[in-house]
Structures are given as structure tokens and as C-alpha cells.
Design a protein around this motif. Sequence first.
Motif, PDB file in Angstrom:
ATOM      1  N   PHE A 162     -35.263 -30.612 -44.841  1.00  0.00           N
ATOM      2  CA  PHE A 162     -33.827 -30.352 -44.706  1.00  0.00           C
ATOM      3  C   PHE A 162     -33.414 -29.139 -45.526  1.00  0.00           C
ATOM      4  CE2 PHE A 162     -33.341 -35.180 -44.045  1.00  0.00           C
ATOM      5  CZ  PHE A 162     -33.438 -35.030 -42.670  1.00  0.00           C
ATOM      6  N   GLY A 163     -34.001 -29.040 -46.711  1.00  0.00           N
ATOM      7  CA  GLY A 163     -33.686 -27.909 -47.573  1.00  0.00           C
ATOM      8  C   GLY A 163     -32.229 -27.879 -47.993  1.00  0.00           C
ATOM      9  N   GLU A 164     -31.664 -26.683 -48.155  1.00  0.00           N
ATOM     10  CA  GLU A 164     -30.278 -26.509 -48.576  1.00  0.00           C
ATOM     11  C   GLU A 164     -29.292 -26.774 -47.444  1.00  0.00           C
ATOM     12  OE1 GLU A 164     -30.075 -22.592 -50.122  1.00  0.00           O
ATOM     13  OE2 GLU A 164     -31.335 -23.023 -51.880  1.00  0.00           O
ATOM     14  N   LYS A 165     -29.798 -26.882 -46.215  1.00  0.00           N
ATOM     15  CA  LYS A 165     -28.911 -27.089 -45.067  1.00  0.00           C
ATOM     16  C   LYS A 165     -28.771 -28.563 -44.706  1.00  0.00           C
ATOM     17  CE  LYS A 165     -30.136 -22.615 -43.021  1.00  0.00           C
ATOM     18  NZ  LYS A 165     -30.681 -21.924 -41.822  1.00  0.00           N
ATOM     19  N   VAL A 166     -29.055 -29.453 -45.641  1.00  0.00           N
ATOM     20  CA  VAL A 166     -29.062 -30.878 -45.343  1.00  0.00           C
ATOM     21  C   VAL A 166     -27.710 -31.366 -44.834  1.00  0.00           C
ATOM     22  CG1 VAL A 166     -28.612 -31.416 -47.792  1.00  0.00           C
ATOM     23  CG2 VAL A 166     -29.558 -33.161 -46.278  1.00  0.00           C
ATOM     24  N   SER A 167     -26.611 -30.868 -45.414  1.00  0.00           N
ATOM     25  CA  SER A 167     -25.283 -31.312 -44.973  1.00  0.00           C
ATOM     26  C   SER A 167     -24.991 -30.852 -43.558  1.00  0.00           C
ATOM     27  CB  SER A 167     -24.210 -30.786 -45.931  1.00  0.00           C
ATOM     28  OG  SER A 167     -24.412 -31.298 -47.233  1.00  0.00           O
ATOM     29  N   THR A 168     -25.358 -29.606 -43.252  1.00  0.00           N
ATOM     30  CA  THR A 168     -25.146 -29.077 -41.898  1.00  0.00           C
ATOM     31  C   THR A 168     -25.969 -29.844 -40.871  1.00  0.00           C
ATOM     32  OG1 THR A 168     -24.757 -26.873 -42.825  1.00  0.00           O
ATOM     33  CG2 THR A 168     -25.268 -27.002 -40.470  1.00  0.00           C
ATOM     34  N   ILE A 169     -27.223 -30.111 -41.214  1.00  0.00           N
ATOM     35  CA  ILE A 169     -28.108 -30.843 -40.300  1.00  0.00           C
ATOM     36  C   ILE A 169     -27.594 -32.259 -40.092  1.00  0.00           C
ATOM     37  CG2 ILE A 169     -30.450 -31.762 -40.035  1.00  0.00           C
ATOM     38  CD1 ILE A 169     -31.446 -29.296 -41.573  1.00  0.00           C
ATOM     39  N   LYS A 203     -30.822 -23.274 -28.657  1.00  0.00           N
ATOM     40  CA  LYS A 203     -29.979 -22.221 -28.081  1.00  0.00           C
ATOM     41  C   LYS A 203     -28.499 -22.580 -28.112  1.00  0.00           C
ATOM     42  CE  LYS A 203     -33.818 -21.268 -24.933  1.00  0.00           C
ATOM     43  NZ  LYS A 203     -34.283 -21.331 -23.528  1.00  0.00           N
ATOM     44  N   THR A 204     -28.163 -23.662 -28.804  1.00  0.00           N
ATOM     45  CA  THR A 204     -26.775 -24.123 -28.917  1.00  0.00           C
ATOM     46  C   THR A 204     -26.308 -23.977 -30.359  1.00  0.00           C
ATOM     47  OG1 THR A 204     -27.311 -26.422 -29.493  1.00  0.00           O
ATOM     48  CG2 THR A 204     -27.363 -25.839 -27.142  1.00  0.00           C
ATOM     49  N   PRO A 205     -25.025 -24.269 -30.639  1.00  0.00           N
ATOM     50  CA  PRO A 205     -24.541 -24.198 -32.037  1.00  0.00           C
ATOM     51  C   PRO A 205     -25.259 -25.159 -32.988  1.00  0.00           C
ATOM     52  CG  PRO A 205     -22.687 -24.149 -30.522  1.00  0.00           C
ATOM     53  CD  PRO A 205     -23.897 -24.432 -29.696  1.00  0.00           C
ATOM     54  N   MET A 206     -26.026 -26.125 -32.476  1.00  0.00           N
ATOM     55  CA  MET A 206     -26.756 -27.051 -33.336  1.00  0.00           C
ATOM     56  C   MET A 206     -28.148 -26.511 -33.674  1.00  0.00           C
ATOM     57  SD  MET A 206     -25.692 -30.781 -31.855  1.00  0.00           S
ATOM     58  CE  MET A 206     -23.964 -31.241 -31.680  1.00  0.00           C
ATOM     59  N   LYS A 207     -28.192 -25.236 -33.942  1.00  0.00           N
ATOM     60  CA  LYS A 207     -29.459 -24.547 -34.168  1.00  0.00           C
ATOM     61  C   LYS A 207     -30.189 -25.085 -35.400  1.00  0.00           C
ATOM     62  CE  LYS A 207     -31.352 -19.945 -35.011  1.00  0.00           C
ATOM     63  NZ  LYS A 207     -31.043 -18.508 -35.189  1.00  0.00           N
ATOM     64  N   GLU A 208     -29.472 -25.392 -36.475  1.00  0.00           N
ATOM     65  CA  GLU A 208     -30.110 -25.846 -37.714  1.00  0.00           C
ATOM     66  C   GLU A 208     -30.836 -27.173 -37.516  1.00  0.00           C
ATOM     67  OE1 GLU A 208     -27.081 -22.888 -38.671  1.00  0.00           O
ATOM     68  OE2 GLU A 208     -27.034 -24.725 -37.464  1.00  0.00           O
ATOM     69  N   LEU A 209     -30.200 -28.093 -36.797  1.00  0.00           N
ATOM     70  CA  LEU A 209     -30.842 -29.378 -36.518  1.00  0.00           C
ATOM     71  C   LEU A 209     -32.092 -29.171 -35.668  1.00  0.00           C
ATOM     72  CD1 LEU A 209     -30.913 -32.467 -36.514  1.00  0.00           C
ATOM     73  CD2 LEU A 209     -29.338 -32.422 -34.561  1.00  0.00           C
ATOM     74  N   ALA A 210     -31.984 -28.297 -34.674  1.00  0.00           N
ATOM     75  CA  ALA A 210     -33.124 -28.027 -33.804  1.00  0.00           C
ATOM     76  C   ALA A 210     -34.270 -27.373 -34.576  1.00  0.00           C
ATOM     77  CB  ALA A 210     -32.706 -27.141 -32.638  1.00  0.00           C
ATOM     78  N   GLU A 255     -24.467 -33.353 -40.287  1.00  0.00           N
ATOM     79  CA  GLU A 255     -23.272 -33.324 -39.440  1.00  0.00           C
ATOM     80  C   GLU A 255     -23.637 -33.074 -37.979  1.00  0.00           C
ATOM     81  OE1 GLU A 255     -19.485 -33.531 -38.081  1.00  0.00           O
ATOM     82  OE2 GLU A 255     -20.294 -34.191 -40.009  1.00  0.00           O
ATOM     83  N   GLN A 256     -24.578 -32.188 -37.732  1.00  0.00           N
ATOM     84  CA  GLN A 256     -25.007 -31.919 -36.351  1.00  0.00           C
ATOM     85  C   GLN A 256     -25.696 -33.138 -35.752  1.00  0.00           C
ATOM     86  OE1 GLN A 256     -27.390 -28.364 -36.512  1.00  0.00           O
ATOM     87  NE2 GLN A 256     -25.656 -27.031 -36.984  1.00  0.00           N
ATOM     88  N   TYR A 257     -26.420 -33.901 -36.591  1.00  0.00           N
ATOM     89  CA  TYR A 257     -27.070 -35.125 -36.107  1.00  0.00           C
ATOM     90  C   TYR A 257     -26.027 -36.173 -35.718  1.00  0.00           C
ATOM     91  CZ  TYR A 257     -30.342 -39.038 -35.867  1.00  0.00           C
ATOM     92  OH  TYR A 257     -31.083 -40.106 -35.426  1.00  0.00           O
ATOM     93  N   ARG A 258     -24.898 -36.211 -36.432  1.00  0.00           N
ATOM     94  CA  ARG A 258     -23.823 -37.147 -36.064  1.00  0.00           C
ATOM     95  C   ARG A 258     -23.217 -36.769 -34.715  1.00  0.00           C
ATOM     96  NH1 ARG A 258     -21.751 -36.169 -41.422  1.00  0.00           N
ATOM     97  NH2 ARG A 258     -22.453 -37.786 -42.886  1.00  0.00           N
ATOM     98  N   ARG A 259     -23.056 -35.467 -34.503  1.00  0.00           N
ATOM     99  CA  ARG A 259     -22.332 -35.008 -33.309  1.00  0.00           C
ATOM    100  C   ARG A 259     -23.201 -34.914 -32.058  1.00  0.00           C
ATOM    101  NH1 ARG A 259     -20.850 -30.088 -33.437  1.00  0.00           N
ATOM    102  NH2 ARG A 259     -21.710 -29.360 -35.415  1.00  0.00           N
ATOM    103  N   ILE A 260     -24.544 -34.841 -32.238  1.00  0.00           N
ATOM    104  CA  ILE A 260     -25.396 -34.591 -31.077  1.00  0.00           C
ATOM    105  C   ILE A 260     -25.312 -35.704 -30.043  1.00  0.00           C
ATOM    106  CG2 ILE A 260     -27.487 -35.646 -32.048  1.00  0.00           C
ATOM    107  CD1 ILE A 260     -29.090 -33.374 -30.761  1.00  0.00           C
ATOM    108  N   VAL A 261     -25.080 -36.918 -30.503  1.00  0.00           N
ATOM    109  CA  VAL A 261     -25.019 -38.057 -29.591  1.00  0.00           C
ATOM    110  C   VAL A 261     -23.692 -38.108 -28.835  1.00  0.00           C
ATOM    111  CG1 VAL A 261     -24.024 -39.724 -31.213  1.00  0.00           C
ATOM    112  CG2 VAL A 261     -25.624 -40.511 -29.458  1.00  0.00           C
ATOM    113  N   LEU A 262     -22.686 -37.343 -29.304  1.00  0.00           N
ATOM    114  CA  LEU A 262     -21.357 -37.359 -28.688  1.00  0.00           C
ATOM    115  C   LEU A 262     -21.189 -36.298 -27.608  1.00  0.00           C
ATOM    116  CD1 LEU A 262     -19.291 -37.765 -31.994  1.00  0.00           C
ATOM    117  CD2 LEU A 262     -20.106 -39.566 -30.448  1.00  0.00           C
ATOM    118  N   VAL A 263     -22.186 -35.452 -27.445  1.00  0.00           N
ATOM    119  CA  VAL A 263     -22.112 -34.355 -26.468  1.00  0.00           C
ATOM    120  C   VAL A 263     -22.729 -34.790 -25.148  1.00  0.00           C
ATOM    121  CG1 VAL A 263     -22.794 -31.971 -25.967  1.00  0.00           C
ATOM    122  CG2 VAL A 263     -22.230 -32.646 -28.328  1.00  0.00           C
ATOM    123  N   ASP A 264     -22.076 -34.447 -24.059  1.00  0.00           N
ATOM    124  CA  ASP A 264     -22.631 -34.696 -22.728  1.00  0.00           C
ATOM    125  C   ASP A 264     -23.558 -33.529 -22.371  1.00  0.00           C
ATOM    126  OD1 ASP A 264     -23.236 -35.444 -20.187  1.00  0.00           O
ATOM    127  OD2 ASP A 264     -21.259 -35.021 -19.330  1.00  0.00           O
TER     128      ASP A 264
END
Length: 546
Positions: free
Chosen positions: A460-467, A503-510, A469-478
Motif C-alpha cells: 500500500f505504501g504512502e497511498k494506503v488511504s487513497t487505495i 485506465k480509470t480514476p482508480m489507478k492507485e488501487l489497480a 477509499e477507491q476499494y470502498r467505491r469500486i463496488v458501487l460503480v456499474d
Amino acid sequence: MNTSALLNVVRTPRAEKKTVPTEQKAAEIELAVFVASHSSIRAVDHLGEWIRQRGAGSTLGNLRLHRTKCASIIRNVLSPALKDGLKKAAGGKKFTLIVDESTDVGCQKLLCLIIRYVDSEKGVVDAFLGLVPVLETNAETLFHSMKNELETFGLSLEDCVGFASDGASVMVGVKNSVWTRIKNVSPNCIQMKCICHSLALCKQHAFAKLKSNLGFLLTEVPSWFSHSCLRRDAFQRIFDTLNANSESESGVSHPTPFMRASATRWLVRGKVLYNILVNWEELICYFNIAELESPSDRKYKARLIKDMLNDRMNFLLFHFATPVVQEFECINAKFQSSNADPHELSKELITFHRSLRSRLYNPLGEKKDIASCDFGYKFVSECEKYLMEVSEDKKEAEVKRVAATKERCHMMLVEAVRQVEERLPSPENVFVGLSLLSPLKVLNQLDRTRFEDLPFPHLFGEKVSTIEEQYRRIVLVDWSSEPVFKESSVPKETLQFWEGIRKTPMKELAEYALTCLLTPASNAGVERMFSLVNWAMNLHYCEYVL
């Protein structure tokens, strides 16, 4: 000639060096790339002349490329360019290291290095770094040779997230090995013993519990035919005679017992067993004749093979061993894929272990007696068929022989389960963790993995908070309506799914998920590379001799 005469000699001026047009240079480099990828360099002597003649009046008509120039272009132009490109693409990134060492046909010790990294455009990529010559194969020499080669590509062992190799002690020993030195540099690195190697060893040790003459048949029957066209033709004639009235499957040729087993070819033993088994009666007939017609130095071996083939217990053991070995090789083949889905591999490995264990244990975990063990329908039916054919005066003795044969089979199953449980638990746990990144789990709102349970949290590194949050939202996207997946349905393959998410705004999680997925299932890629190198070295040796 005197001095004045020498001074009067008119020197012929050197011809000015011609400038080669850029188009011609490009054509020669492209042809050199083709030759390096698809043929031997010697082929360019003829190919270059043919292209020049056919391309008269164009750029190709000026082509001047033969093997010396082609080899020079590959060595001095293509190789540095490819290395620079790889250095720019992979330098400074997280990577997985796949390593093996071997000795080529010239008795040169080589260390083969392959890395897996996330390319900004291509996603997860396997890249061949090189074959590093080493004088010694101790842990210290191998480690420093590997470290120095990585540094030439701008790679640091501190960024190594996974290390895959075979199970040799010099590679993965717990006290003094290449792995212990990597662990000191990169404490969070994950060790992956090659599952393909482990499965092959499980199969080898289990098979050794059967009668030794099975191994003799497995080696000597193909060896008998390996260097003799006359013997092959004689067997083929016998086969055609015995099967003259049988209807063969349309478009499918009957396998011949000519393929040879090899310890370094993981998927061959099962094929050799099957090929001998389906030709059993034909082989008996052939070796009955071969014993009479062979020269004196071959008669004894022909008689041994004939007697073993006529022993019905060996026939029954082949019926038992063939499907068991083929089951090992089937799961082995799945782990040799470069981009196999970790979720599927995890399921396959667990299912394979449970299936193998269920042959010896009931659902409560209690060990079955031999009479209740699952030896396979074909083996059991062949045992019953044989006992029905035996005369009454020999039945008691043959029943005991069949029971002893079943005992051997039971020993093989016990050893197979023991070897699998001993050699494969750690890789299984890793793949269970990686399977949590499957889209089937990540997008499942009812049975979704908690963020803190995701594998390799150190990535996760320093981007743990961003990752997070993206993990919370990924399940809400169609995702089926998103442009990245709109042309096709949301992929079920883990790697393909995350390469799309990148290729989406959830690049850090990917990026985190893809870095986890760098973990290799095996070092089969290194073995394939050694096969190519040995083939090339053998070809070079043959050309040198000729």
C-alpha cells in the motif's frame, strides 16, 4: 627500387565511404529483427539475396545483408536498443524475479533471469534480462551475479516483491542461500518455490513406490525404438496386422510407444505410460518376435521386456498409475501458463488436493481400509476381469498377487498425498491470498473481502488511504456501463480486470493489485528459455562439426 623511385610512386586515393540511405538501414535492421526472432542467422545469406533480386528498383534492391553483417546488427544495434528500452520501462519499478541456473552443452554454467513488472502501456509483462555466465554456483556467486545484472537495468533488489526459483538448497535454503540474501535486502519479498517443479517431484516420489520394473519398462520400451527405423517399421506392421479389422477414430492417429520419458519434461511421463498401455498387446507380440530375431547382445533385454509385459500385474499397475500421473500433469500444465488467473489456480490446487485425499480418507478425515480405497474404476474392473479368467487351481495364488498389487497402489496414493501436503502448502496459501483480488470477490457486495484482509499490505505504501477509499467505491460503480469495459462485458479474469481498471480514476488501487499479481505461479518461463538456449547451442555445435 631506390628512395627517389619510392617518392615518385603515385598513391591511389582511397574510395570515399558511401553513405547508406536511412531507408536501407531501416530495412536491414527490420530484416535482422525478423531473422533473430524466427530463424537462424545463416538463413539471411539466401533470404537477403532473394529480397534484393525481387526488390529491384526499390529500397530493397540495394539491400546488402548477409550473416556477418546481420550478426553485427543484432549484437551492436538491436541488443543495446532493447536493453535501453527495458531499462526505461522497468527501471525503478516493483518487480518479481524468476531465476534458475543450468549448464549448457558447452559446459558453461548460466544463470537465467526473467522479471515481471507492470508496464505503463502493456500491463503485466514478462521480460528476459539475460543469461549470466557464472564460474561457481554457490549462493554468494549467484547472488552477486544476479544483483549486478539487475543494476545494469536500473533495478534494485529492494524493489523485488517476489522471488521464484526451483527448490534447490542453494536457491531457497533457510541458512545460506540466494533467498536468505534477498530477504536481508528486501524483507517483504515473497518466496515462491516453483509449483511445477514441486508437482513433478511429488509425482516422481509417488511413482517410485510402485514396482521398479515399471520404471524399467517406461525407459527401455521407448529406448528400444529410439534410434532404429527398422524396429519402428516392424512394430507398425505388427500393429496394422493385429488391428486390420478395427475402426480407428476419424482424423486421430493411434499413439505409438516411441516417446521417451524425461525428468526435465514435466508433462511427458503420463503420455509415455498411456502410449505403452494402449499398445500393450501389440508390444507383447512384437517382443516375442524380437527375442528370436535380435542379435545376441540385444536378446537378453528383449526377453526381459517380453517377460515384464507378459506379467499381468504390471499391466494392472499401468492401469492404476496412468490416470494418477496424468492428473498430476494436468494440474502442472495449468500452472505453466504465464498469465493464469490466481483465483482459478487456487481453486484448482485445493480441488486437486481434496480429490487426491478423498481416495484414502472419508469425509470425516478417517483413513479408509484398503478394500474401501478409491483405486479407479478401470483398475478395479481389470483386476476383476483378470481373476475371472484365472483357472481354479491358480486362483488362490493370483488373488494374493492382486492383493499385493493393490497394496503397492495404496502405497503410491499415500506417498502422493504426503508429498503434496509437504511440498505445496506455502504456494497454496499465497494463491488463496491472491484469489481475493478476483473481480468475482472484489465486486461481490454480499461476500466481499475486508480491506485489511487484502494480500501484501506492505505494498500500500504512502497511498494506503487513497487505495482504501477507491476499494470502498469500486463496488458501487456499474462497470458494465463504463467506457473501459463498454465494448465487452466486465472480464472475469483477474489480470484483465485490473488492467482495465488501471485506465480509470482508480489507478492507485489497480497499480497495487497488479503489483500483487506479479507473483509468478512457476518458473516455467525460465525452463522454456533454457530449452531455446540449448537448442541454439546444439544447432551451433552441429554447424561447427559440419
